[in-house]
Scaffold this active site. Sequence first.
Site, mmCIF file in Angstrom:
data_model
loop_
_atom_site.group_PDB
_atom_site.id
_atom_site.type_symbol
_atom_site.label_atom_id
_atom_site.label_comp_id
_atom_site.label_asym_id
_atom_site.label_seq_id
_atom_site.Cartn_x
_atom_site.Cartn_y
_atom_site.Cartn_z
ATOM 1 N N ASP A 1 0.860 -1.180 0.000
ATOM 2 C CA ASP A 1 0.000 0.000 0.000
ATOM 3 C C ASP A 1 0.895 1.229 0.000
ATOM 4 O O ASP A 1 2.093 1.138 0.239
ATOM 5 C CB ASP A 1 -0.877 -0.011 1.263
ATOM 6 C CG ASP A 1 -1.824 1.179 1.322
ATOM 7 O OD1 ASP A 1 -2.503 1.438 0.316
ATOM 8 O OD2 ASP A 1 -1.887 1.861 2.360
ATOM 9 N N SER A 2 0.298 2.391 -0.243
ATOM 10 C CA SER A 2 1.047 3.643 -0.168
ATOM 11 C C SER A 2 1.506 3.943 1.260
ATOM 12 O O SER A 2 2.431 4.718 1.450
ATOM 13 C CB SER A 2 0.173 4.794 -0.666
ATOM 14 O OG SER A 2 -0.974 4.905 0.130
ATOM 15 N N TYR B 1 -0.617 8.373 -2.538
ATOM 16 C CA TYR B 1 -0.629 8.114 -3.973
ATOM 17 C C TYR B 1 -1.805 8.843 -4.657
ATOM 18 O O TYR B 1 -1.756 9.107 -5.856
ATOM 19 C CB TYR B 1 -0.807 6.612 -4.237
ATOM 20 C CG TYR B 1 0.438 5.764 -4.090
ATOM 21 C CD1 TYR B 1 1.637 6.283 -3.600
ATOM 22 C CD2 TYR B 1 0.406 4.420 -4.452
ATOM 23 C CE1 TYR B 1 2.754 5.471 -3.476
ATOM 24 C CE2 TYR B 1 1.526 3.608 -4.331
ATOM 25 C CZ TYR B 1 2.707 4.130 -3.843
ATOM 26 O OH TYR B 1 3.804 3.328 -3.732
ATOM 27 N N GLY B 2 -2.837 9.118 -3.903
ATOM 28 C CA GLY B 2 -4.123 9.537 -4.487
ATOM 29 C C GLY B 2 -4.100 10.820 -5.292
ATOM 30 O O GLY B 2 -4.988 11.060 -6.107
ATOM 31 N N CYS C 1 -3.809 -1.063 -2.114
ATOM 32 C CA CYS C 1 -4.105 0.351 -2.367
ATOM 33 C C CYS C 1 -5.063 0.473 -3.550
ATOM 34 O O CYS C 1 -4.784 -0.035 -4.638
ATOM 35 C CB CYS C 1 -2.789 1.054 -2.683
ATOM 36 S SG CYS C 1 -2.953 2.747 -3.219
ATOM 37 N N ASN C 2 -6.203 1.132 -3.326
ATOM 38 C CA ASN C 2 -7.163 1.318 -4.414
ATOM 39 C C ASN C 2 -6.571 2.118 -5.569
ATOM 40 O O ASN C 2 -6.808 1.810 -6.731
ATOM 41 C CB ASN C 2 -8.403 2.068 -3.903
ATOM 42 C CG ASN C 2 -9.383 1.162 -3.191
ATOM 43 O OD1 ASN C 2 -10.334 0.688 -3.776
ATOM 44 N ND2 ASN C 2 -9.135 0.910 -1.911
ATOM 45 N N THR C 3 -5.803 3.166 -5.243
ATOM 46 C CA THR C 3 -5.235 4.014 -6.291
ATOM 47 C C THR C 3 -4.294 3.192 -7.183
ATOM 48 O O THR C 3 -4.390 3.248 -8.414
ATOM 49 C CB THR C 3 -4.474 5.206 -5.676
ATOM 50 O OG1 THR C 3 -5.372 5.914 -4.812
ATOM 51 C CG2 THR C 3 -3.960 6.142 -6.742
ATOM 52 N N GLU D 1 -4.770 9.742 8.903
ATOM 53 C CA GLU D 1 -3.342 9.679 9.247
ATOM 54 C C GLU D 1 -2.988 10.605 10.416
ATOM 55 O O GLU D 1 -2.055 10.327 11.154
ATOM 56 C CB GLU D 1 -2.485 10.049 8.029
ATOM 57 C CG GLU D 1 -2.704 9.126 6.857
ATOM 58 C CD GLU D 1 -1.447 8.397 6.416
ATOM 59 O OE1 GLU D 1 -0.358 8.856 6.742
ATOM 60 O OE2 GLU D 1 -1.593 7.350 5.746
ATOM 61 N N CYS E 1 -11.014 3.286 -0.891
ATOM 62 C CA CYS E 1 -9.657 3.668 -0.462
ATOM 63 C C CYS E 1 -9.429 2.928 0.844
ATOM 64 O O CYS E 1 -10.327 2.884 1.698
ATOM 65 C CB CYS E 1 -9.564 5.177 -0.258
ATOM 66 S SG CYS E 1 -8.033 5.698 0.575
ATOM 67 N N HIS F 1 -7.917 3.557 3.453
ATOM 68 C CA HIS F 1 -8.029 4.302 4.706
ATOM 69 C C HIS F 1 -9.493 4.413 5.166
ATOM 70 O O HIS F 1 -9.749 4.602 6.353
ATOM 71 C CB HIS F 1 -7.516 5.739 4.531
ATOM 72 C CG HIS F 1 -6.027 5.858 4.582
ATOM 73 N ND1 HIS F 1 -5.225 5.505 3.533
ATOM 74 C CD2 HIS F 1 -5.200 6.293 5.556
ATOM 75 C CE1 HIS F 1 -3.968 5.734 3.857
ATOM 76 N NE2 HIS F 1 -3.919 6.201 5.078
#
Lengths: 273, 273
Positions: free
Chosen positions: B15-16, B47-48, B78-80, B157, B189, B191
Site C-alpha cells: 500500500d502507499s 498516492y491519491g 491500495c485502491n489508487t 493519518e 480507499c 483508509h
Amino acid sequence: MKTNTSSTAPIGVFDSGVGGLTVAREIMRQLPQENIVYFGDTARVPYGSKSRDNIIRFSRQIIRFLETKEVKAIVIACNTASALALETVKEETDIPVIGVIVPGARSAVQATKNGIIGVAGTEATIRSETYTKVIKEMKPDAVVIGKPCPLFVPLVEEGFAKHRITEEVIEIYLSDMRQTRIDTMILGCTHYPLLRSKIMTFFGDKVHIVNPAYETAMDVKKILRESGKENTSGKAASYEFYVSDAAEKFTHFANTILSYDVAATKLVNIEEY
Amino acid sequence: MKTNTSSTAPIGVFDSGVGGLTVAREIMRQLPQENIVYFGDTARVPYGSKSRDNIIRFSRQIIRFLETKEVKAIVIACNTASALALETVKEETDIPVIGVIVPGARSAVQATKNGIIGVAGTEATIRSETYTKVIKEMKPDAVVIGKPCPLFVPLVEEGFAKHRITEEVIEIYLSDMRQTRIDTMILGCTHYPLLRSKIMTFFGDKVHIVNPAYETAMDVKKILRESGKENTSGKAASYEFYVSDAAEKFTHFANTILSYDVAATKLVNIEEY
C-alpha cells in the site's frame, strides 16, 4: 558542484510542492530582475511527516538537479527541508544555500516585545526544534512554543483555505497557543501564508504574524549584492517551473498564487539525480 | 521474475502507507495460516494525488522488492495503485497479482438492489473511472456515482478519525451522494474503513457500505486454493512489515489497527529496486 559566477544565472528555489511558491512570489516582488528556476517535489509531497534521512536525500537530489540549471543561489523554500537538511547540504555545494528558518526567526525576534514566540509548522519541523535553537541563538531569553499543525497542508492543497472547516481546524490546533502570552507567531510552513488571514482573525491584533518569505527574499538580495551577483542585465526576468509529478495540477495551483502567468510546468524524474 | 512454488512462501501485500493494513488485517483473519510480507510506501504517501506514470513506477519498484522476499502472491491493497497500475504490472510478473477494485466491485454488484452504486475514493481512483468500468462489465445497467474525498486520508493519518471535524468533512464530500438514490457505497480507499462507523451513521440504514478488503481476502484464498498453494504447514503464521520511511510511526499506527502486535518495522530504500 561548480559555482556559476554569472550574474544573469537564475536563482534556484525548491519546495516539497506548491507551498514554496509563496516564497518565490516574494522573491519575484523584491527582486524583479532575477531569473528563477522553481522545483516542486510533487511526487514525494508532503515532507512534513517524513524522516530526516529521506528529507536530506530528497534535498540532495533536488540540489543536483538545480546545479544542472547553473543556478547562482539556492533557496530552500520548504521549512521542513530548511529545518532538517540545510545544515548538511550547504556543506556539500559551493553555491550559497539559503533556508527560511533563520530569516523567519530573525523577523520574529525583531518583532517580539515580550520574547514569547509561537511557531506553527509541520510535525518534522516542530519536532526538530530548529526554530527554537535558532531563535535562542539570537535571543537567549526567548520562550518558543511550537505546535505541529499537520492538517493545514492538505487543507490548503485540497482547496479548503477559505472554508469554514479550516477555521475549526485552526481552533483545534492553536487554541492552546492563544492561551499563552505569545505576542509573535511564525508561519513555519510555506503553505501557511495561504491561511494567513484566517490565522490573523483567530489571534486578533495582539499577535504579530510572521511570514518568513519576506525576510528570506531580503536575505537573498543581500547575499547577491555582497557577492556582486545581482542581475543588472536589464532584461525581463524569466521563470521556469519543474515538478516531479502532476505538472498540470501544479500549473493550475501556481496560477492561483502568482501574479505571473505560468504557461507550462516541466516534469523531471528527480530520482535520477 | 521467478514464481515461487512453495506453499509456505508469504503473501506480499503493499500500500502507499498504513491504509493497506485494513486489507492485511482481513487476510490475517480469513487466512490465519498464511505468512505475510507487508510493504508501506511511507516515503511517497499519498498516492491519491499523483499521476498514473508515477504510481506505475512506484508499484514496479515495490513488486521487485516483494519478489526478493519470494512471495507466492501479491495483493495491491491500495485502491489508487489497483486502479492505475494493476493492469500494467500484472503482465510483468509471473506471480499472481490481486487488486482490491474487482473484489470491491463484485461485492457491490451483489449487494445492490436498484443498481445505483456510490464510490468514495482518492482523486486518482475516481478520475480513472476504474470502478465504473469494472462494475459495468459485471452489470451493464448499473449507475455508478464517484466522489473524490481527498481529505479523508490525512484526517485518518493525523488521528482525526473519531473527531467531530471528520463528520463535517464527510458531510461536505458526501451530501450530494446522499441526495441520490444509491443503495450501496464502496469505501474505495483502504483508509476509509477506518471512518466506516461515521460514514454508516451519515448514510443510515438505507445504504449498504462495502469494504473491498473482505472480498479481496476471499479472492486470495480462492487463488491459493486453485493453485494448490495454501499454507498447510500447521506452523504459526509470521508477519513482516517494511516501509520506505518513518518506521516507528508506522509501527505505532499498525498497533492501533491490527490485533497482532507489531514489534518492529524495517526500513527499505525502495528507490533502489
